[in-house]
Design a protein around this motif. Structure first.
Motif, PDB file in Angstrom:
ATOM      1  N   VAL A  94       0.841  -1.206   0.000  1.00 43.91           N
ATOM      2  CA  VAL A  94       0.000   0.000   0.000  1.00 43.91           C
ATOM      3  C   VAL A  94       0.872   1.251   0.000  1.00 43.91           C
ATOM      4  O   VAL A  94       0.571   2.245  -0.678  1.00 43.91           O
ATOM      5  CB  VAL A  94      -0.944  -0.007   1.226  1.00 43.91           C
ATOM      6  N   GLN A  95       1.954   1.211   0.770  1.00 43.28           N
ATOM      7  CA  GLN A  95       2.878   2.346   0.794  1.00 43.28           C
ATOM      8  C   GLN A  95       3.414   2.634  -0.612  1.00 43.28           C
ATOM      9  O   GLN A  95       3.476   3.801  -1.038  1.00 43.28           O
ATOM     10  CB  GLN A  95       4.034   2.068   1.747  1.00 43.28           C
ATOM     11  N   LYS A 152       0.624  13.085   4.097  1.00 38.40           N
ATOM     12  CA  LYS A 152       0.250  12.763   5.477  1.00 38.40           C
ATOM     13  C   LYS A 152       0.009  11.253   5.636  1.00 38.40           C
ATOM     14  O   LYS A 152       0.442  10.646   6.635  1.00 38.40           O
ATOM     15  CB  LYS A 152      -1.017  13.533   5.858  1.00 38.40           C
ATOM     16  N   THR A 153      -0.660  10.656   4.652  1.00 31.62           N
ATOM     17  CA  THR A 153      -0.934   9.220   4.709  1.00 31.62           C
ATOM     18  C   THR A 153       0.360   8.412   4.657  1.00 31.62           C
ATOM     19  O   THR A 153       0.508   7.415   5.376  1.00 31.62           O
ATOM     20  CB  THR A 153      -1.850   8.802   3.535  1.00 31.62           C
ATOM     21  N   LEU A 236      -5.631   1.246   8.683  1.00 33.18           N
ATOM     22  CA  LEU A 236      -4.906   2.256   7.908  1.00 33.18           C
ATOM     23  C   LEU A 236      -4.854   1.874   6.437  1.00 33.18           C
ATOM     24  O   LEU A 236      -5.003   2.730   5.555  1.00 33.18           O
ATOM     25  CB  LEU A 236      -3.485   2.425   8.469  1.00 33.18           C
ATOM     26  N   ARG A 237      -4.664   0.577   6.170  1.00 32.88           N
ATOM     27  CA  ARG A 237      -4.649   0.117   4.777  1.00 32.88           C
ATOM     28  C   ARG A 237      -5.995   0.382   4.104  1.00 32.88           C
ATOM     29  O   ARG A 237      -6.060   0.821   2.955  1.00 32.88           O
ATOM     30  CB  ARG A 237      -4.333  -1.378   4.723  1.00 32.88           C
ATOM     31  N   SER A 238      -7.058   0.097   4.842  1.00 30.31           N
ATOM     32  CA  SER A 238      -8.398   0.318   4.297  1.00 30.31           C
ATOM     33  C   SER A 238      -8.611   1.798   3.977  1.00 30.31           C
ATOM     34  O   SER A 238      -9.131   2.151   2.910  1.00 30.31           O
ATOM     35  CB  SER A 238      -9.446  -0.166   5.306  1.00 30.31           C
ATOM     36  N   SER A 242      -9.038   3.317   0.187  1.00 34.94           N
ATOM     37  CA  SER A 242     -10.225   4.124  -0.105  1.00 34.94           C
ATOM     38  C   SER A 242      -9.829   5.541  -0.511  1.00 34.94           C
ATOM     39  O   SER A 242     -10.420   6.136  -1.420  1.00 34.94           O
ATOM     40  CB  SER A 242     -11.128   4.162   1.133  1.00 34.94           C
ATOM     41  N   LEU A 243      -8.803   6.051   0.156  1.00 35.78           N
ATOM     42  CA  LEU A 243      -8.319   7.401  -0.131  1.00 35.78           C
ATOM     43  C   LEU A 243      -7.783   7.489  -1.547  1.00 35.78           C
ATOM     44  O   LEU A 243      -8.079   8.446  -2.279  1.00 35.78           O
ATOM     45  CB  LEU A 243      -7.222   7.778   0.868  1.00 35.78           C
TER      46      LEU A 243
END
Length: 402
Positions: A94-95, A152-153, A236-238, A242-243
């Protein structure tokens, strides 16, 4: 001096009997004590054998119980460790996706800024804060906002990866310790008197005794901390996934808004340019007619001036008539009237000629304004259509990247 010769003591028969009885009694007492000691020794041997056997059986049972408990928590720790390793890999994936999405916003932002910069090169009335400009500024605001959210994420993901790796470290350490403890306890469980070889190690006091309850609490806490961080990572992954989708849609939507505004603006400028060109064409035709009319008036004025010269010459020559012949007759009155009329005509023609020339100047100024306006519109079309549209068409939007 002569020595006195000594003789051995001679005991009586009673004394001999008494001595023998005492010897026999002592022997009986010794045998009795020996028998008691042998009996006690055998009892002690039997008791110590039973105690040793019972103690070893109890120790074996406790070791078996301990091994069961250790293997159970080893399994639980290993399971949580594997789950944490999988979650860290998912977080890293995800990163990477968020980093790619963040990097993918660089080109749209650059194109947006370039479009705004190009549109500042418009001239004249075309340098307006129009619908397209508003849409571009909104697009810039959206992309910059998305970039801040991505940054930020990414920081939150980096922090969460660090926390997960910390929990993984403690799980790995606990798992290694449990593995070592199981190996030692397994060896201790199979260690007995039947072993041919073993090293005698006298037990030493534990410098930092830890109870089994504290040990279990420690293990539970490690697993609990890991589960907490893993659940935080899943959440956080979710959010991140979604973001990525929502922000991509926000940018895509504004991208389409800008393109629609661009098409409308280009059509508006084209229509306005066509109208201006039509007006300019009529204006040029009108100027041609006005200049022709001005030339006609000038010719008419010149002709009237020649007629005026003729009439004035006639009137002047008639003043040279002799004596009474120089009278105001019908011809004199006609010539004087002709001169007045000619002067009035010339005056009116000159006044109208001035109006025509003023109109020519005004129309010429309008022509210049329209030419400048058309030039501004051509420049605006070049910026919005020839420069703006191609660079925006090169932007690509995919499912994983913008």
């Amino acid at each position: 001096m002569a020595k006195v010769k000594s003789f051995p003591q001679i005991f009586s028969d009673e004394e001999w009997k008494t001595a023998m009885n005492e010897t026999f009694e002592s022997a009986e007492a010794g045998r009795s004590i020996a028998e008691r000691l042998r009996s006690e020794a055998q009892r002690l041997i039997n008791w110590s054998d039973k105690l040793s056997k019972d103690g070893q059986e109890a120790s074996d049972k406790r070791l078996d119980q301990r091994l069961y408990t250790e293997k159970y928590w080893e399994t639980e720790t290993d399971k949580e460790l594997n789950d944490m390793c999988e979650e860290i890999e998912k977080l890293l994936d995800v990163q990477k996706r968020v980093e790619e999405a963040h990097k993918a916003t660089e080109k749209p932002l650059m194109v947006c800024n370039k479009s705004l910069e190009n549109r500042m090169q418009r001239t004249g009335i075309e340098l307006t804060h129009d619908e397209l400009n508003i849409a571009l500024m909104k697009e810039k605001e959206v992309i910059e906002g998305v970039r801040l959210i991505y940054a930020k994420t990414l920081q939150e993901i980096e922090d969460q990866i660090r926390k997960c790796r910390s929990a993984k470290y403690f799980l790995e350490k606990d798992f290694r310790d449990k593995k070592g403890a199981i190996n030692i306890d397994t060896m201790a469980r199979h260690l007995n008197m039947s072993n041919k070889r073993y090293d005698y190690s006298p037990a030493k006091p534990n410098s930092a005794p830890i109870t089994s309850d504290v040990w279990e609490i420690f293990t539970r806490q490690n697993i609990s901390d890991s589960e907490k961080q893993r659940h935080n990572a899943v959440h956080l992954r979710s959010i991140a996934e979604s973001l990525c989708e929502s922000t991509r849609e926000d940018i895509r939507h504004q991208y389409n808004v800008v393109n629609a505004a661009s098409r409308r603006r280009i059509k508006t400028i084209r229509d306005a340019k066509a109208k201006s060109e039509a007006q300019l064409k009529h204006m040029i035709e009108e100027l041609t007619e006005l200049r022709k009319t001005a030339d006609d008036i000038k010719e008419a004025i010149e002709a009237k001036r020649k007629n005026l010269i003729v009439a004035e010459t006639r009137l002047q020559e008639r003043k040279n008539r002799p004596n009474v012949e120089n009278c105001i007759d019908v011809a004199t009155i006609a010539l004087s009237s002709e001169i007045v009329q000619l002067r009035q005509c010339i005056s009116q023609l000159q006044i109208h000629l001035q109006k025509i020339e003023d109109q020519i100047k005004a129309t010429t100024r309008l022509q210049l304004l329209f030419e400048q306006d058309i030039s501004s519109k051509v420049k605006s079309l070049e910026i919005d259509e020839e420069m703006g549209v191609p660079i925006r068409e090169n932007l690509e939007f995919s499912s994983k990247r913008l």
